[in-house]
Design a protein around this motif. Structure first.
Motif, PDB file in Angstrom:
ATOM      1  N   LYS A 121       0.690  -1.211   0.029  1.00 54.01           N
ATOM      2  CA  LYS A 121      -0.009   0.264   0.067  1.00 54.01           C
ATOM      3  C   LYS A 121       0.797   1.337  -0.014  1.00 54.01           C
ATOM      4  O   LYS A 121       0.458   2.491   0.197  1.00 54.01           O
ATOM      5  N   ASP A 122       2.312   1.106  -0.326  1.00 55.79           N
ATOM      6  CA  ASP A 122       3.041   2.371  -0.389  1.00 55.79           C
ATOM      7  C   ASP A 122       2.695   3.038  -1.343  1.00 55.79           C
ATOM      8  O   ASP A 122       1.859   2.776  -2.231  1.00 55.79           O
ATOM      9  N   THR A 123       2.935   4.578  -1.166  1.00 53.89           N
ATOM     10  CA  THR A 123       2.139   5.674  -2.230  1.00 53.89           C
ATOM     11  C   THR A 123       3.274   6.448  -2.564  1.00 53.89           C
ATOM     12  O   THR A 123       4.077   6.666  -1.881  1.00 53.89           O
ATOM     13  N   LEU A 124       3.025   7.392  -3.783  1.00 55.03           N
ATOM     14  CA  LEU A 124       3.634   8.434  -4.171  1.00 55.03           C
ATOM     15  C   LEU A 124       2.591   9.716  -4.015  1.00 55.03           C
ATOM     16  O   LEU A 124       3.115  10.799  -4.265  1.00 55.03           O
ATOM     17  N   MET A 145       7.299   5.212   6.574  1.00 59.25           N
ATOM     18  CA  MET A 145       8.573   5.542   6.518  1.00 59.25           C
ATOM     19  C   MET A 145       9.226   5.802   5.139  1.00 59.25           C
ATOM     20  O   MET A 145       9.539   6.926   4.553  1.00 59.25           O
ATOM     21  N   PRO A 146       8.996   4.799   4.510  1.00 67.49           N
ATOM     22  CA  PRO A 146       9.256   4.972   2.891  1.00 67.49           C
ATOM     23  C   PRO A 146       8.603   5.976   2.177  1.00 67.49           C
ATOM     24  O   PRO A 146       8.931   6.448   1.211  1.00 67.49           O
ATOM     25  N   ASP A 147       7.179   5.969   2.573  1.00 69.54           N
ATOM     26  CA  ASP A 147       6.407   6.806   1.890  1.00 69.54           C
ATOM     27  C   ASP A 147       6.843   8.505   2.247  1.00 69.54           C
ATOM     28  O   ASP A 147       7.018   9.144   1.275  1.00 69.54           O
ATOM     29  N   ILE A 148       6.961   8.673   3.620  1.00 66.84           N
ATOM     30  CA  ILE A 148       7.793  10.022   3.792  1.00 66.84           C
ATOM     31  C   ILE A 148       9.077  10.437   3.217  1.00 66.84           C
ATOM     32  O   ILE A 148       9.152  11.404   2.682  1.00 66.84           O
ATOM     33  N   ALA A 149      10.051   9.337   3.015  1.00 68.33           N
ATOM     34  CA  ALA A 149      10.993   9.454   2.244  1.00 68.33           C
ATOM     35  C   ALA A 149      10.958   9.912   0.739  1.00 68.33           C
ATOM     36  O   ALA A 149      11.472  10.867   0.232  1.00 68.33           O
ATOM     37  N   SER A 189      10.692   5.637 -11.305  1.00 66.99           N
ATOM     38  CA  SER A 189       9.948   4.281 -11.154  1.00 66.99           C
ATOM     39  C   SER A 189       9.604   4.082  -9.801  1.00 66.99           C
ATOM     40  O   SER A 189      10.365   4.509  -8.847  1.00 66.99           O
ATOM     41  N   PHE A 190       8.594   3.216  -9.431  1.00 64.88           N
ATOM     42  CA  PHE A 190       8.155   2.852  -8.298  1.00 64.88           C
ATOM     43  C   PHE A 190       7.611   1.500  -8.314  1.00 64.88           C
ATOM     44  O   PHE A 190       6.614   1.234  -9.108  1.00 64.88           O
ATOM     45  N   LEU A 191       8.027   0.625  -7.386  1.00 64.75           N
ATOM     46  CA  LEU A 191       7.379  -0.887  -6.917  1.00 64.75           C
ATOM     47  C   LEU A 191       7.048  -0.545  -5.715  1.00 64.75           C
ATOM     48  O   LEU A 191       8.061  -0.920  -4.503  1.00 64.75           O
ATOM     49  N   PRO A 192       5.843  -0.470  -5.516  1.00 61.37           N
ATOM     50  CA  PRO A 192       5.220  -0.529  -3.741  1.00 61.37           C
ATOM     51  C   PRO A 192       5.794  -1.989  -2.873  1.00 61.37           C
ATOM     52  O   PRO A 192       5.857  -2.761  -3.509  1.00 61.37           O
ATOM     53  N   GLY A 193       6.393  -1.522  -1.829  1.00 58.83           N
ATOM     54  CA  GLY A 193       7.139  -2.406  -0.928  1.00 58.83           C
ATOM     55  C   GLY A 193       8.252  -2.757  -1.143  1.00 58.83           C
ATOM     56  O   GLY A 193       8.842  -3.888  -0.620  1.00 58.83           O
ATOM     57  N   GLN A 194       8.947  -2.355  -2.344  1.00 58.64           N
ATOM     58  CA  GLN A 194      10.104  -2.648  -2.520  1.00 58.64           C
ATOM     59  C   GLN A 194      11.158  -1.767  -2.876  1.00 58.64           C
ATOM     60  O   GLN A 194      12.036  -1.396  -2.322  1.00 58.64           O
ATOM     61  N   ARG A 195      10.983  -0.736  -4.182  1.00 60.10           N
ATOM     62  CA  ARG A 195      11.992   0.260  -4.272  1.00 60.10           C
ATOM     63  C   ARG A 195      11.227   1.318  -4.880  1.00 60.10           C
ATOM     64  O   ARG A 195      10.205   1.186  -5.658  1.00 60.10           O
ATOM     65  N   SER A 196      11.998   2.543  -5.001  1.00 62.80           N
ATOM     66  CA  SER A 196      11.617   3.653  -5.686  1.00 62.80           C
ATOM     67  C   SER A 196      12.895   4.347  -6.223  1.00 62.80           C
ATOM     68  O   SER A 196      13.860   4.269  -5.825  1.00 62.80           O
ATOM     69  N   HIS A 197      12.942   4.704  -7.410  1.00 64.97           N
ATOM     70  CA  HIS A 197      13.660   5.168  -8.273  1.00 64.97           C
ATOM     71  C   HIS A 197      13.682   6.562  -8.706  1.00 64.97           C
ATOM     72  O   HIS A 197      12.671   6.840  -9.602  1.00 64.97           O
ATOM     73  N   PHE A 198      14.393   7.738  -8.306  1.00 65.77           N
ATOM     74  CA  PHE A 198      14.251   8.922  -8.669  1.00 65.77           C
ATOM     75  C   PHE A 198      15.496   9.643  -9.275  1.00 65.77           C
ATOM     76  O   PHE A 198      16.518   9.067  -9.016  1.00 65.77           O
ATOM     77  N   VAL A 199      15.270  10.540 -10.170  1.00 61.74           N
ATOM     78  CA  VAL A 199      16.609  11.284 -10.757  1.00 61.74           C
ATOM     79  C   VAL A 199      16.496  12.606 -10.201  1.00 61.74           C
ATOM     80  O   VAL A 199      15.617  13.275 -10.061  1.00 61.74           O
ATOM     81  N   ARG A 200      17.750  13.168 -10.485  1.00 61.93           N
ATOM     82  CA  ARG A 200      18.019  14.586  -9.921  1.00 61.93           C
ATOM     83  C   ARG A 200      17.156  15.643 -10.806  1.00 61.93           C
ATOM     84  O   ARG A 200      16.923  15.343 -12.299  1.00 61.93           O
ATOM     85  N   HIS A 201      16.521  16.559 -10.127  1.00 60.46           N
ATOM     86  CA  HIS A 201      15.796  17.678 -10.784  1.00 60.46           C
ATOM     87  C   HIS A 201      16.765  18.859 -11.047  1.00 60.46           C
ATOM     88  O   HIS A 201      17.026  19.643 -10.338  1.00 60.46           O
ATOM     89  N   ASP A 202      17.207  18.836 -12.395  1.00 63.33           N
ATOM     90  CA  ASP A 202      18.251  19.945 -12.884  1.00 63.33           C
ATOM     91  C   ASP A 202      17.597  21.140 -12.483  1.00 63.33           C
ATOM     92  O   ASP A 202      18.666  22.045 -12.318  1.00 63.33           O
ATOM     93  N   GLY A 203      16.513  21.432 -12.557  1.00 62.59           N
ATOM     94  CA  GLY A 203      15.810  22.564 -12.606  1.00 62.59           C
ATOM     95  C   GLY A 203      15.442  23.254 -10.996  1.00 62.59           C
ATOM     96  O   GLY A 203      14.908  24.238 -10.906  1.00 62.59           O
ATOM     97  N   TYR A 204      16.001  22.505 -10.198  1.00 69.28           N
ATOM     98  CA  TYR A 204      15.874  22.776  -8.555  1.00 69.28           C
ATOM     99  C   TYR A 204      16.103  24.125  -8.186  1.00 69.28           C
ATOM    100  O   TYR A 204      17.152  24.417  -8.532  1.00 69.28           O
ATOM    101  N   TRP A 205      15.110  24.775  -7.429  1.00 71.48           N
ATOM    102  CA  TRP A 205      15.528  26.033  -7.096  1.00 71.48           C
ATOM    103  C   TRP A 205      16.327  26.329  -6.181  1.00 71.48           C
ATOM    104  O   TRP A 205      17.404  27.291  -5.806  1.00 71.48           O
ATOM    105  N   ILE A 237      15.359   4.431  -3.278  1.00 68.99           N
ATOM    106  CA  ILE A 237      15.052   4.001  -1.966  1.00 68.99           C
ATOM    107  C   ILE A 237      14.582   2.604  -1.923  1.00 68.99           C
ATOM    108  O   ILE A 237      13.787   1.940  -2.796  1.00 68.99           O
ATOM    109  N   LEU A 238      15.119   1.818  -1.029  1.00 70.64           N
ATOM    110  CA  LEU A 238      14.837   0.195  -0.929  1.00 70.64           C
ATOM    111  C   LEU A 238      13.901   0.080   0.321  1.00 70.64           C
ATOM    112  O   LEU A 238      14.580   0.572   1.411  1.00 70.64           O
ATOM    113  N   ASP A 239      12.830  -0.667   0.238  1.00 72.47           N
ATOM    114  CA  ASP A 239      12.283  -0.880   1.474  1.00 72.47           C
ATOM    115  C   ASP A 239      12.750  -2.134   2.361  1.00 72.47           C
ATOM    116  O   ASP A 239      12.977  -3.149   1.531  1.00 72.47           O
ATOM    117  N   PHE A 240      12.735  -1.954   3.494  1.00 73.63           N
ATOM    118  CA  PHE A 240      13.296  -3.291   4.558  1.00 73.63           C
ATOM    119  C   PHE A 240      12.300  -3.369   5.697  1.00 73.63           C
ATOM    120  O   PHE A 240      11.958  -2.737   6.402  1.00 73.63           O
TER     121      PHE A 240
END
Length: 497
Positions: free
Chosen positions: A34-37, A45-49, A184-200, A211-214
């Protein structure tokens, strides 16, 4: 937990001793199917991260837990706090390159205040928002109009779970303004994000975040020591000194976080105040700190919000273990042979399961038989969450009034104890509307006395947050709000060994 993906990612890092790695890998505690984005409904805790990496609120908390500007550079309210005006920062872009505008803030507030599904930490405010009158005054100015005063709206909107999203937000393809963007995102397992080059703000020093879930502490720590992850939250405190001899560091932060025992006040036996007070007197708080937290904590007194200037917990009589009085109260309530199940989970974080097991021994001294059930994270935070009769949970640092609104009212999104006290509710409602700090202080302290006497929470400690990080990682600093520098991964540098 399969770690092949983490190992493969590390293998692809640059071999130069001065090079910045292409990827930061974080091991998060818990998680499940039930992990979410969704920016407005994180639970685990993975949700919050994830939420903290993808989205940003209008305001935010500093490492020492004071409010500072985020997407809004300034905010003001009218005399009775029914109108709040936010001035937006120039140069902020969403992950798809579009600029942040006041119309996006308007759409975000409307999503948070959706009467059919309000954001969890906005649910108390949602019915009071006059959506028709709340509007963008210009491209960079938004004004929210309330039907009743709300004197701490700035504190509420500084919550990590009230991030601003674009007008056409789709949780299946999430877009925010945060330092990382969705890959990408696989609930209960992993989330993959890349840098936002336009970040303020400070642009991420790594190209991507994994992010790996344990669900298991041993696997999580082993992954850190084996170099398969760079950071972990909720390092078991007893390992804080030991991991230094094995190639890693412990990060210790003094926080207002807590892992309470939660008693449902609407069901027997805890519907009897005497039983609740007996359970509070059964607890040997210092022993729990010494053994479950390995000393990393401060004694609690069944009230939250220790960094709040109106906190009353240190002024009321400190509760200590009193087995004789606990037995007296249980006998008076007709529960001298009390038997109860305590539901816990590794997902509640460090000290949770350990304190539950210790409570079994402490309760036995008063003739109370506590049976511990250790639930899988996906079960504990599944459909039965908030329905357990006697359980645990975890809370991060908050000030008193936002915390009470989140967990101690009938309308609260996370009312684990089902506390519903008319006088308490009136005090909280009045405090929420009161703009005079002295009068609000009186209201809040009266409310705290009620929770102290009649509440269903056993807040035995404020745990120091203990996390772990590799010697490859720098930029990690203590934060009062949440684990691992409040999950500000973009500030970390990771170098090859």
């Amino acid at each position: 937990m399969a770690l092949g993906g983490a190992t493969a990612s590390l293998a692809g890092c640059s071999a130069s001793s001065d090079a910045i790695t292409s990827q930061l890998i974080h091991g998060a505690t818990g998680g499940g199917l039930k992990d979410t984005l969704d920016p407005h409904f994180p639970v685990t805790m993975p949700d919050i991260a994830r939420v903290r990496s993808l989205y940003e609120p209008l305001l935010r908390f500093t490492p020492d837990y004071t409010i500072e500007p985020s997407l809004a550079t300034a905010v003001e309210h009218n005399a009775d706090a029914t109108e709040w005006t936010f001035h937006l920062r120039e140069g902020v872009t969403f992950h798809d390159g579009r600029p942040l505008t006041a119309d996006d803030v308007k759409a975000s507030i409307e999503r948070m205040a959706d009467p059919k599904n309000p954001a969890a930490l906005f649910s108390d405010i949602a019915p009071t928002v006059d959506l028709a009158a709340s509007k963008a005054l210009d491209d960079k100015t938004y004004r929210i109009k309330l039907k009743v005063p709300h004197s701490i709206l700035d504190q509420v909107l500084a919550s990590y779970s009230l991030g601003v999203v674009p007008r056409d937000f789709d949780v299946k393809h999430p877009i925010g303004t945060g330092p990382f963007r969705y890959e990408s995102f696989l609930p209960g397992q992993r989330s993959h994000f890349v840098r936002h080059d336009g970040y303020w703000d400070h642009k991420a020093k790594v190209d991507s975040l994994l992010i790996l879930d344990f669900g298991d502490d041993a696997a999580k720590v082993s992954a850190l020591l084996a170099g398969q992850v760079h950071t972990i939250d909720n390092l078991p405190p007893y390992l804080a000194s030991a991991i230094g001899q094995q190639g890693a560091h412990a990060l210790v932060s003094e926080t207002g976080g807590w892992v309470p025992f939660t008693m449902r006040v609407d069901q027997k036996p805890f519907s009897d105040k005497r039983v609740r007070q007996a359970m509070r007197l059964i607890v040997d708080r210092q022993q729990l700190i010494d053994q479950a937290l390995s000393g990393f904590g401060r004694v609690g007194n069944d009230l939250y919000g220790p960094f709040d200037p109106d906190y009353l917990g240190t002024e009321l009589p400190q509760r200590h273990q009193d087995i004789a009085q606990a037995k007296h109260l249980l006998k008076a309530a007709g529960h001298e042979d009390l038997q109860v199940e305590l539901v816990t989970s590794p997902a509640v974080g460090s000290g949770g399961v350990e304190s539950a097991n210790l409570l079994v021994q402490q309760a036995a001294k008063a003739g109370v038989q506590v049976r511990v059930t250790k639930a899988d994270p996906s079960v504990f935070y599944g459909p039965q969450y908030l329905q357990w009769l006697f359980a645990q949970d975890f809370w991060s640092t908050r000030l008193y009034l936002p915390q009470a609104i989140a967990c101690a009212l009938k309308t609260s999104p996370y009312n684990e104890t089902h506390f519903d006290h008319p006088q308490f509710t009136e005090l909280i409602t009045s405090a929420r509307r009161e703009t005079d700090p002295a009068r609000r202080r009186t209201l809040l302290q009266d409310a705290q006395r009620i929770e102290y006497d009649e509440g269903g929470l056993i807040i035995w400690a404020f745990a120091n947050q203990v996390d772990g990080y590799s010697r490859q990682v720098s930029g990690v600093v203590p934060c009062r709000e949440q684990p691992v520098s409040s999950y500000r991964f973009h500030l970390f540098t990771v170098k090859d060994q």
